[in-house]
Design a protein around this motif. Sequence first.
Motif, mmCIF file in Angstrom:
data_model
loop_
_atom_site.group_PDB
_atom_site.id
_atom_site.type_symbol
_atom_site.label_atom_id
_atom_site.label_comp_id
_atom_site.label_asym_id
_atom_site.label_seq_id
_atom_site.Cartn_x
_atom_site.Cartn_y
_atom_site.Cartn_z
ATOM 1 N N LEU A 11 -11.622 6.997 -4.783
ATOM 2 C CA LEU A 11 -11.209 8.387 -4.623
ATOM 3 C C LEU A 11 -12.012 9.101 -3.543
ATOM 4 C CD1 LEU A 11 -10.681 9.414 -8.351
ATOM 5 C CD2 LEU A 11 -8.930 8.966 -6.633
ATOM 6 N N LEU A 12 -13.303 8.805 -3.457
ATOM 7 C CA LEU A 12 -14.121 9.443 -2.428
ATOM 8 C C LEU A 12 -13.748 8.946 -1.034
ATOM 9 C CD1 LEU A 12 -17.575 9.480 -4.218
ATOM 10 C CD2 LEU A 12 -16.140 11.450 -3.678
ATOM 11 N N ASN A 13 -13.311 7.693 -0.926
ATOM 12 C CA ASN A 13 -12.844 7.183 0.370
ATOM 13 C C ASN A 13 -11.548 7.851 0.801
ATOM 14 O OD1 ASN A 13 -14.983 5.472 0.800
ATOM 15 N ND2 ASN A 13 -13.968 3.709 -0.123
ATOM 16 N N LYS A 14 -10.790 8.380 -0.149
ATOM 17 C CA LYS A 14 -9.550 9.096 0.154
ATOM 18 C C LYS A 14 -9.815 10.573 0.452
ATOM 19 C CE LYS A 14 -6.690 5.738 -0.592
ATOM 20 N NZ LYS A 14 -5.822 5.208 0.421
ATOM 21 N N LYS A 15 -11.098 10.921 0.598
ATOM 22 C CA LYS A 15 -11.526 12.287 0.951
ATOM 23 C C LYS A 15 -11.190 13.320 -0.128
ATOM 24 C CE LYS A 15 -12.793 10.939 5.063
ATOM 25 N NZ LYS A 15 -13.964 10.133 5.079
ATOM 26 N N ILE A 16 -11.276 12.908 -1.375
ATOM 27 C CA ILE A 16 -11.072 13.826 -2.503
ATOM 28 C C ILE A 16 -12.431 14.425 -2.860
ATOM 29 C CG2 ILE A 16 -10.375 13.956 -4.931
ATOM 30 C CD1 ILE A 16 -8.396 11.717 -4.358
ATOM 31 N N PRO A 17 -12.513 15.741 -3.115
ATOM 32 C CA PRO A 17 -13.791 16.378 -3.434
ATOM 33 C C PRO A 17 -14.434 15.821 -4.714
ATOM 34 C CG PRO A 17 -12.103 18.021 -2.993
ATOM 35 C CD PRO A 17 -11.422 16.698 -3.033
#
Length: 78
Positions: A11-17
């Motif tokens: 999820l962090l790689n998908k630029k989600i906060p």
Amino acid sequence: MQFDIVFAKFLLNKKIPINTVKYILSTVYLLTGLVMYFTVFDKDNSIGGGIVFILVFLFFGVLRSKNLENYLKNRNKL
């Protein structure tokens, strides 16, 4: 608990906060806990099984949240 880390990385790689990642992981954890309760422990009509399940669920929930917080704090310190 490793699933949390892998899913958080995804999820962090998908630029989600980060706050959204925490919310998503908490929701997934609650849903899996409810599904597990209703498929395994709800078949008995005993209150003791439900109480034990809730205690174990809360214990592992605290462990998972601490593990996730640790990962999110230390992910850039390598």
